[in-house]
Design an enzyme around this catalytic site. Structure first.
Site, PDB file in Angstrom:
ATOM      1  N   CYS A   2       0.856  -1.188   0.000  1.00 42.86           N
ATOM      2  CA  CYS A   2       0.000   0.000   0.000  1.00 42.86           C
ATOM      3  C   CYS A   2       0.894   1.240   0.000  1.00 42.86           C
ATOM      4  O   CYS A   2       2.080   1.174   0.255  1.00 42.86           O
ATOM      5  CB  CYS A   2      -0.866   0.014   1.240  1.00 42.86           C
ATOM      6  N   ARG A  27       1.355   1.917  -5.881  1.00 45.70           N
ATOM      7  CA  ARG A  27       1.493   0.880  -4.848  1.00 45.70           C
ATOM      8  C   ARG A  27       0.153   0.273  -4.465  1.00 45.70           C
ATOM      9  O   ARG A  27       0.091  -0.726  -3.737  1.00 45.70           O
ATOM     10  CB  ARG A  27       2.166   1.449  -3.600  1.00 45.70           C
ATOM     11  N   TRP A  75      -3.869  -1.555  -1.301  1.00 43.08           N
ATOM     12  CA  TRP A  75      -3.858  -2.755  -2.133  1.00 43.08           C
ATOM     13  C   TRP A  75      -4.431  -3.846  -1.247  1.00 43.08           C
ATOM     14  O   TRP A  75      -3.766  -4.318  -0.331  1.00 43.08           O
ATOM     15  CB  TRP A  75      -2.445  -3.097  -2.601  1.00 43.08           C
ATOM     16  N   ASN A 101       0.281  -0.869   6.150  1.00 46.55           N
ATOM     17  CA  ASN A 101       0.725  -1.636   4.982  1.00 46.55           C
ATOM     18  C   ASN A 101       1.273  -2.942   5.513  1.00 46.55           C
ATOM     19  O   ASN A 101       2.139  -2.948   6.384  1.00 46.55           O
ATOM     20  CB  ASN A 101       1.816  -0.876   4.213  1.00 46.55           C
ATOM     21  N   GLY A 102       0.738  -4.064   5.036  1.00 47.62           N
ATOM     22  CA  GLY A 102       1.257  -5.367   5.468  1.00 47.62           C
ATOM     23  C   GLY A 102       0.116  -6.297   5.848  1.00 47.62           C
ATOM     24  O   GLY A 102      -1.037  -6.099   5.475  1.00 47.62           O
ATOM     25  N   GLU A 489       8.228 -19.968 -20.343  1.00 46.83           N
ATOM     26  CA  GLU A 489       8.097 -18.626 -19.760  1.00 46.83           C
ATOM     27  C   GLU A 489       9.272 -17.741 -20.180  1.00 46.83           C
ATOM     28  O   GLU A 489       9.099 -16.574 -20.508  1.00 46.83           O
ATOM     29  CB  GLU A 489       8.008 -18.736 -18.241  1.00 46.83           C
ATOM     30  N   LYS A 493       8.797 -14.216 -22.195  1.00 46.77           N
ATOM     31  CA  LYS A 493       9.388 -12.945 -21.724  1.00 46.77           C
ATOM     32  C   LYS A 493      10.192 -12.280 -22.821  1.00 46.77           C
ATOM     33  O   LYS A 493      10.098 -11.080 -23.049  1.00 46.77           O
ATOM     34  CB  LYS A 493      10.269 -13.220 -20.498  1.00 46.77           C
ATOM     35  N   GLU A 496       7.806 -10.964 -25.655  1.00 42.92           N
ATOM     36  CA  GLU A 496       6.941  -9.802 -25.341  1.00 42.92           C
ATOM     37  C   GLU A 496       7.751  -8.572 -24.967  1.00 42.92           C
ATOM     38  O   GLU A 496       7.258  -7.463 -25.076  1.00 42.92           O
ATOM     39  CB  GLU A 496       5.952 -10.151 -24.232  1.00 42.92           C
ATOM     40  N   HIS A 512      12.974 -34.435 -32.287  1.00 42.03           N
ATOM     41  CA  HIS A 512      11.881 -34.919 -33.165  1.00 42.03           C
ATOM     42  C   HIS A 512      11.493 -33.871 -34.197  1.00 42.03           C
ATOM     43  O   HIS A 512      10.329 -33.736 -34.548  1.00 42.03           O
ATOM     44  CB  HIS A 512      10.678 -35.303 -32.291  1.00 42.03           C
ATOM     45  N   LYS A 615      -1.852  -4.746 -19.983  1.00 47.71           N
ATOM     46  CA  LYS A 615      -1.582  -5.433 -18.717  1.00 47.71           C
ATOM     47  C   LYS A 615      -2.689  -6.439 -18.406  1.00 47.71           C
ATOM     48  O   LYS A 615      -2.444  -7.491 -17.863  1.00 47.71           O
ATOM     49  CB  LYS A 615      -1.476  -4.437 -17.560  1.00 47.71           C
TER      50      LYS A 615
END
Ligand code: AGP
Length: 620
Positions: A2, A27, A75, A101-102, A489, A493, A496, A512, A615
């Site tokens: 946050c 945040r 958040w 925050n936490g 992955e 990365k 993109e 193969h 996003k």
């Protein structure tokens, strides 16, 4: 994760706090709120949604003029993104306002303790318990200077988990106090004015003089006495002073060039936060928020993991872990394909939908199909209160904090860890794993943040290698077992971020047909499993490295510390710490993130906002 701002000085505190919140909105943007102190009274305003919603409300009905205040952008972790759950939270008697925050792991017993004294809670958050506790403790704390700081120390000693707390009291018009454990907090020192912030972006417009706070410390900002720092027992502490040399924009990125770099660096904390509150003292898993009964979970005879893109790769890793730990068959499906193949689903099927944003339309439509077929749906998501968890039967939130860069990094690693938690929880509830077996794996999970830190501390050679690869127009990625999804992955990365054609292969599959792609100097990245992995998967991958090297490939090998079998065939070796086989993706993925990011940066591209991408893909 946050945004937190505190201020005491001579300026209009509402202006200073709102300006700080604007710089911290990245945040968290589930809700925002402020509290100011004037004429012995606390006045608050808070609103769900982006900061603009709060500013609109304040424009219509302002707050009293004040030179002391606190503010928060949320958040959400505990409790959805609503007005009621927005911070600041105020004690029942209106004397204390607190922002946080936490995650306070022991908030439930503390809430019960407060309710037993007749306190009525107005929110679902863990934070509100601190407001009530602080007011009660303050009333019993001897009068005199530093009273609020002393009360904050008393309360902080009772809290478990991760927290940055900032509070004001109606009886103390010159004082803001804060307490921190495992969550960020920094002090800004101006001319006769003092600031608190989750990071320096909160106050960099006013001062570049900052004080670094350590673990388990309480700080008091007083209008005339200045800054006083102690530990939780009251022993004086001398904070480290430093000068911030970033500009405001850089401050929001924590001094990094890109949000993606900042988010890569946040991965140890993001994984630690995702584990927080879910690993019991006896090594058992505690997933209270998974609102499926033990019997529901015992009735499951098939699991589907459904997702898109990077989240799909997390699902591929989950398959290995969940099948190995629970012996339940797992199918991993691309959300965009899932419902069109008419999958066989029923009430004994668990569909796990994985989504960082919680708004991906392909995944949402797959979820709805699964629900229509009476399957039970569990969401793994990073956005509290978003559409996908809202429409699921149960949710396990990752606590990665907002992920700003389009390319997912901490979102991915925390999705993988959350999938581990789901698999292990299923094994625990179904009795397929004994308690000591679960506890042993839990200990391995606890070690992951430090192992990620170890990888991040040795990335200079990877960045140097990346710069040498920036002119390549193709890269291949190989892996076996859980290394195969990591190869996929790594390829995604690079595609993109750097717009380079890259492809991930199961290492055993290359011969193969695709091995025809190997030419002189073709860069091939190989994710090598631990030498301790089962059925000599390691030996087969070393053979695969030889195969491509013999055909001219430039081999880039990710291998465990001490694995020297790869040395004769590797042009470059990237070392990662030893981890249990199934958990290796949490460390082997990180060099691939850094590699792709550095290649893109070297090619002069926008790392945070790659072309053609969004996003959250909210169209099918
Ligand atoms: C991540 O690097 C990609 N940008 C993308 O594949 C993403 O993972 C995918 O669109 C799924 O998003 P979600 O996790 O928000 O559902």
């Amino acid at each position: 994760m946050c945004g937190i701002v505190g201020y005491v000085g001579s300026k209009d505190s509402l202006d200073v706090v709102l300006e700080g919140l604007r710089r911290l909105e990245y945040r968290g943007y589930d809700s925002a709120g402020v509290a100011v102190l004037a004429d012995g009274r606390l006045s608050t305003a808070k609103k769900a949604g982006k900061l603009a919603n709060l500013e609109k409300e304040l424009a219509e009905a302002g707050l009293p003029a004040s030179t002391i205040g606190i503010g928060h952008t949320r958040w959400a972790t505990h409790g959805g993104p609503t007005d009621r759950n927005a911070h600041p939270h105020v004690s029942a008697d209106g004397s204390v306002a607190v922002i946080h925050n936490g995650i306070i792991e022991n908030f439930a017993p503390l809430r019960a303790e407060c309710e037993a004294t007749g306190v009525e809670f107005s929110s679902e958050t863990d934070t509100e318990v601190v407001a009530h506790l602080l007011a009660a403790v303050y009333a019993e704390t001897p009068e005199g200077s530093g009273r609020l700081a002393e009360a904050m120390r008393t309360v902080s000693r009772r809290l478990e988990g991760a927290f940055t707390l900032v509070a004001t009291h109606a009886a103390e018009p010159d004082t803001v106090v804060a307490s921190r454990r495992n969550s960020p907090l920094v002090v800004g020192v101006g001319e006769g004015e003092y600031f608190l912030g989750s990071d320096v972006a909160a106050f960099i417009a006013h001062t570049r003089n900052a004080l670094e706070l350590g673990q388990d410390q309480v700080v008091e900002l007083h209008r005339t006495r200045g800054v006083t720092v102690t530990d939780f027992d009251g022993a004086s502490v001398e904070p480290t002073a430093y000068t911030v040399d970033w500009d405001a924009a850089a401050a929001e990125k924590g001094g990094y060039d890109w949000f993606m770099l900042k988010e890569i660096a946040e991965q140890p904390q993001a994984v630690a936060d995702t584990l927080l509150g879910r690993l019991g003292e006896q090594g058992e898993l505690v997933l209270d928020e998974v609102r499926l009964s033990d019997q529901d979970l015992r009735d499951i005879d098939k699991v589907f993991v459904v997702a898109c893109g990077t989240a799909y790769h997390a699902g591929l890793i989950a398959k290995y872990a969940i099948e190995h730990w629970t012996r339940i068959p797992v199918e991993v499906e691309l959300a965009s394909e899932f419902r069109y193949r008419d999958p066989v689903l029923d009430r004994s099927t668990l569909v796990v939908v994985v989504s960082q944003s919680g708004e991906t339309m392909d995944t949402l439509m797959a979820l709805r199909h699964a629900k229509d077929q009476k399957a039970r749906v569990l969401a793994i998501c990073n956005a509290n209160g978003s559409t996908i968890p809202r429409e699921s039967d149960a949710v396990l939130y990752t606590h990665a904090g907002p992920e700003v860069a389009v390319a997912s990094t901490k979102g991915f690693l925390t999705q993988v860890v959350a999938c581990y938690l789901v698999g292990l929880f299923l094994a625990q509830v179904r009795g397929v794993k004994y308690a000591d077996e679960v506890a042993a794996i839990v200990e391995d999970l606890r070690a992951l943040p430090d192992q990620i830190r170890a990888v991040l501390s040795s990335m200079d050679p990877v960045r140097e290698l990346a710069r040498s690869l920036a002119t390549e127009d193709t890269l291949l990625f190989l892996g076996r077992h859980v290394g195969y999804p990591v190869a996929l992955e790594g390829a995604l990365k690079l595609k993109e971020l750097a717009y380079i054609h890259a492809e991930g292969f199961a290492a055993g599959e290359l011969k193969h047909g695709s091995i025809a792609l190997i030419d002189q100097g073709t860069p091939v990245v190989v994710v090598v499993p631990s030498p301790r992995s089962r059925e000599s998967v390691h030996g087969k991958v070393v053979s695969n490295i030889q195969e491509v090297r013999a055909r001219g490939a430039r081999t880039i090998v990710i291998a465990e510390d001490g694995d020297d079998d790869v040395l004769p065939y590797a042009d470059h070796v990237i070392r990662v710490p030893r981890t249990p086989t199934l958990l290796a993706p949490v460390v082997t993925t990180v060099p691939l993130q850094v590699l792709a990011c550095e290649i893109a940066s070297t090619r002069g591209l926008d790392v945070d906002q790659p072309r053609n991408l969004a996003k959250s893909v909210t169209v099918e």
